[in-house]
Structure formats: C-alpha cells, structure tokens
Design a protein around this motif. Structure first.
Motif, mmCIF file in Angstrom:
data_model
loop_
_atom_site.group_PDB
_atom_site.id
_atom_site.type_symbol
_atom_site.label_atom_id
_atom_site.label_comp_id
_atom_site.label_asym_id
_atom_site.label_seq_id
_atom_site.Cartn_x
_atom_site.Cartn_y
_atom_site.Cartn_z
ATOM 1 N N LEU A 87 40.147 51.346 35.707
ATOM 2 C CA LEU A 87 40.300 50.108 34.961
ATOM 3 C C LEU A 87 41.717 49.945 34.427
ATOM 4 O O LEU A 87 42.252 48.841 34.411
ATOM 5 N N LYS A 88 42.338 51.045 34.011
ATOM 6 C CA LYS A 88 43.709 50.975 33.512
ATOM 7 C C LYS A 88 44.673 50.529 34.591
ATOM 8 O O LYS A 88 45.692 49.907 34.312
ATOM 9 N N GLU A 89 44.353 50.848 35.847
ATOM 10 C CA GLU A 89 45.241 50.512 36.949
ATOM 11 C C GLU A 89 45.048 49.086 37.469
ATOM 12 O O GLU A 89 45.846 48.613 38.266
ATOM 13 N N LEU A 90 44.007 48.395 37.015
ATOM 14 C CA LEU A 90 43.788 47.031 37.487
ATOM 15 C C LEU A 90 44.931 46.144 37.032
ATOM 16 O O LEU A 90 45.446 46.296 35.932
ATOM 17 N N PRO A 91 45.315 45.193 37.864
ATOM 18 C CA PRO A 91 46.399 44.298 37.478
ATOM 19 C C PRO A 91 45.996 43.446 36.290
ATOM 20 O O PRO A 91 44.832 43.102 36.131
ATOM 21 N N ALA A 92 46.975 43.088 35.491
ATOM 22 C CA ALA A 92 46.710 42.266 34.315
ATOM 23 C C ALA A 92 46.508 40.815 34.682
ATOM 24 O O ALA A 92 46.064 40.021 33.881
ATOM 25 N N GLY A 93 46.828 40.439 35.892
ATOM 26 C CA GLY A 93 46.656 39.050 36.304
ATOM 27 C C GLY A 93 47.871 38.238 35.923
ATOM 28 O O GLY A 93 48.570 38.541 34.970
ATOM 29 N N GLY A 94 48.119 37.201 36.673
ATOM 30 C CA GLY A 94 49.270 36.350 36.397
ATOM 31 C C GLY A 94 48.949 35.345 35.322
ATOM 32 O O GLY A 94 47.817 34.950 35.136
ATOM 33 N N ASP A 116 41.810 32.888 34.053
ATOM 34 C CA ASP A 116 41.465 34.140 33.373
ATOM 35 C C ASP A 116 40.288 34.847 34.022
ATOM 36 O O ASP A 116 40.231 36.060 34.046
ATOM 37 N N ALA A 117 39.323 34.089 34.531
ATOM 38 C CA ALA A 117 38.142 34.695 35.138
ATOM 39 C C ALA A 117 38.509 35.515 36.373
ATOM 40 O O ALA A 117 37.758 36.394 36.771
ATOM 41 N N ASP A 118 39.650 35.254 36.995
ATOM 42 C CA ASP A 118 40.095 36.015 38.155
ATOM 43 C C ASP A 118 40.788 37.319 37.776
ATOM 44 O O ASP A 118 41.056 38.146 38.631
ATOM 45 N N ASP A 119 41.107 37.487 36.526
ATOM 46 C CA ASP A 119 41.730 38.708 36.016
ATOM 47 C C ASP A 119 40.620 39.726 35.782
ATOM 48 O O ASP A 119 39.711 39.485 34.987
ATOM 49 N N PRO A 120 40.640 40.870 36.474
ATOM 50 C CA PRO A 120 39.554 41.846 36.323
ATOM 51 C C PRO A 120 39.372 42.339 34.889
ATOM 52 O O PRO A 120 38.250 42.633 34.475
ATOM 53 N N GLY A 140 38.268 37.482 26.686
ATOM 54 C CA GLY A 140 36.903 37.718 27.154
ATOM 55 C C GLY A 140 35.916 36.798 26.473
ATOM 56 O O GLY A 140 35.036 36.224 27.123
ATOM 57 N N GLU A 141 36.066 36.625 25.163
ATOM 58 C CA GLU A 141 35.182 35.720 24.418
ATOM 59 C C GLU A 141 35.342 34.286 24.928
ATOM 60 O O GLU A 141 34.355 33.597 25.189
ATOM 61 N N ARG A 142 36.585 33.846 25.083
ATOM 62 C CA ARG A 142 36.858 32.484 25.561
ATOM 63 C C ARG A 142 36.296 32.272 26.962
ATOM 64 O O ARG A 142 35.633 31.273 27.242
ATOM 65 N N ALA A 143 36.535 33.237 27.852
ATOM 66 C CA ALA A 143 36.042 33.124 29.228
ATOM 67 C C ALA A 143 34.521 33.063 29.249
ATOM 68 O O ALA A 143 33.933 32.260 29.977
ATOM 69 N N ASP A 144 33.875 33.904 28.453
ATOM 70 C CA ASP A 144 32.416 33.885 28.410
ATOM 71 C C ASP A 144 31.900 32.553 27.880
ATOM 72 O O ASP A 144 30.951 31.990 28.423
ATOM 73 N N ASN A 145 32.526 32.045 26.841
ATOM 74 C CA ASN A 145 32.082 30.774 26.258
ATOM 75 C C ASN A 145 32.267 29.600 27.214
ATOM 76 O O ASN A 145 31.533 28.618 27.130
ATOM 77 N N GLU A 146 33.244 29.690 28.108
ATOM 78 C CA GLU A 146 33.522 28.608 29.051
ATOM 79 C C GLU A 146 32.761 28.754 30.370
ATOM 80 O O GLU A 146 32.716 27.817 31.159
ATOM 81 N N ALA A 147 32.158 29.897 30.599
ATOM 82 C CA ALA A 147 31.499 30.177 31.879
ATOM 83 C C ALA A 147 30.138 29.490 31.973
ATOM 84 O O ALA A 147 29.443 29.340 30.976
ATOM 85 N N VAL A 148 29.804 29.102 33.198
ATOM 86 C CA VAL A 148 28.482 28.526 33.427
ATOM 87 C C VAL A 148 27.499 29.572 33.955
ATOM 88 O O VAL A 148 26.297 29.364 33.914
ATOM 89 N N ASP A 149 28.023 30.671 34.474
ATOM 90 C CA ASP A 149 27.178 31.766 34.949
ATOM 91 C C ASP A 149 27.991 33.054 34.947
ATOM 92 O O ASP A 149 29.154 33.065 34.559
ATOM 93 N N PHE A 202 32.589 36.350 37.006
ATOM 94 C CA PHE A 202 33.065 37.653 36.525
ATOM 95 C C PHE A 202 32.601 38.799 37.423
ATOM 96 O O PHE A 202 33.368 39.696 37.739
ATOM 97 N N THR A 203 31.333 38.755 37.805
ATOM 98 C CA THR A 203 30.800 39.852 38.609
ATOM 99 C C THR A 203 31.441 39.905 39.991
ATOM 100 O O THR A 203 31.639 40.991 40.531
ATOM 101 N N SER A 204 31.778 38.757 40.542
ATOM 102 C CA SER A 204 32.406 38.761 41.866
ATOM 103 C C SER A 204 33.780 39.422 41.818
ATOM 104 O O SER A 204 34.167 40.126 42.747
ATOM 105 N N VAL A 205 34.500 39.232 40.722
ATOM 106 C CA VAL A 205 35.803 39.876 40.557
ATOM 107 C C VAL A 205 35.627 41.386 40.484
ATOM 108 O O VAL A 205 36.332 42.143 41.173
ATOM 109 N N LEU A 206 34.685 41.845 39.676
ATOM 110 C CA LEU A 206 34.481 43.291 39.536
ATOM 111 C C LEU A 206 33.945 43.916 40.819
ATOM 112 O O LEU A 206 34.328 45.031 41.168
ATOM 113 N N LYS A 207 33.088 43.196 41.521
ATOM 114 C CA LYS A 207 32.558 43.739 42.771
ATOM 115 C C LYS A 207 33.677 43.944 43.790
ATOM 116 O O LYS A 207 33.683 44.918 44.538
#
Length: 159
Positions: A9-16, A21-25, A73-82, A86-91
C-alpha cells in the motif's frame, strides 16, 4: 502478511492532482474503510481513531497529509453511488494476498468499537466479493480480528 500489504500500500501511487480521486488507490482504500466505519450509522471515537491509525500505518502519513487522505476518503465515499468505483481500483492494484489483507483491515475498523453490526458485516462481504476475496478467507479474517478485539460482540451470518 499484514506487513506485506502495508508495504504494498505504501508503494501505491498517490495519483495525479487532475485525476478523479476514486481512481487513486489510496483514496479508494480510504473511502472503503470510511464506508464500513459509518455503515451502522454511528461513528464511535474508537472507530475513527482506528481508521486514522490504519491510514497512518498503511501510508506512513502523519499530520496534515493523514487528515487530507481521511478527508478525501470521506468525500469520495459521500459522493459515490456504489462501491464498484473503489473496489475496481483495488482489484486492479492489489494482488490476491494484499486483497485478503485489506479485508482484514476492514474487519479492524468494524471491531474497533467491539461490536459487529449486520450492516458492517454486509459491507465487508460485498467488498470481498467485488475484489475477489473468497468466503473462507473473509470469514477467517473476521474470526481472527474478532478474537483479538477486546469485548467483541455480534455475530455474522457466516457462522
């Protein structure tokens, strides 16, 4: 295995900055952990502290950086419809062992208040299914976490 997932997890990119944000692992992981923390509708201080501790340990963050990831994370969760965004990024980003370990982190958040609520159990089950963690691995992670959680109560439909 826990150290292995933390290292990964530490090695995951921080995202651009321009990406969703949902695409950032890291944000995806934070959003899922936040989601399970709030599943029962009551955010206990112990849950919030464990949530922040898991993020701090996973990403070696402190202070403002830690607060920013928790808020993202809180903002992304509040804005998400499902949960799929998030799970697709982690998978895509995590190997099988890291996905199992992530489910273990979710159980840590669930049991931070010492209780298992059926909605929390359902969220972990759904996330595990979406990221490809088998039932037996999910149940084993839950049992291990519950055994280590002081005063843990509640049962799962898996028992």
């Amino acid at each position: 295995m826990f150290e292995r997932v933390l290292s990964f997890l530490k090695e995951l990119p921080a995202g651009g900055g321009a990406s969703n944000d949902a695409d950032d692992p890291r944000v995806a992981a934070s959003a899922l952990l936040y989601h399970v923390m709030n599943a029962d509708g009551v955010r206990q201080d112990a849950e919030w502290e464990r949530f922040k501790a898991v993020l701090a340990e996973s990403y070696s963050l402190i202070g403002d950086e830690l607060d920013a990831l928790a808020a993202a994370g809180e903002r992304a969760d509040n804005e998400a419809v499902d949960l799929y965004a998030f799970t697709s990024v982690l998978k895509r980003q995590l190997d099988a062992d890291a996905r199992k370990a992530f489910i273990g982190l979710m159980w840590e958040i669930v049991y931070a208040d010492g209780e298992l609520h059926e909605l929390e159990d359902n969220i972990v089950w759904r996330v595990a299914e979406l990221i490809g963690v088998e039932r037996r691995d999910r149940v084993e992670a839950r049992r291990k976490t519950a055994a280590e959680a002081p005063g843990a109560t509640g049962t799962s439909s898996d028992e």
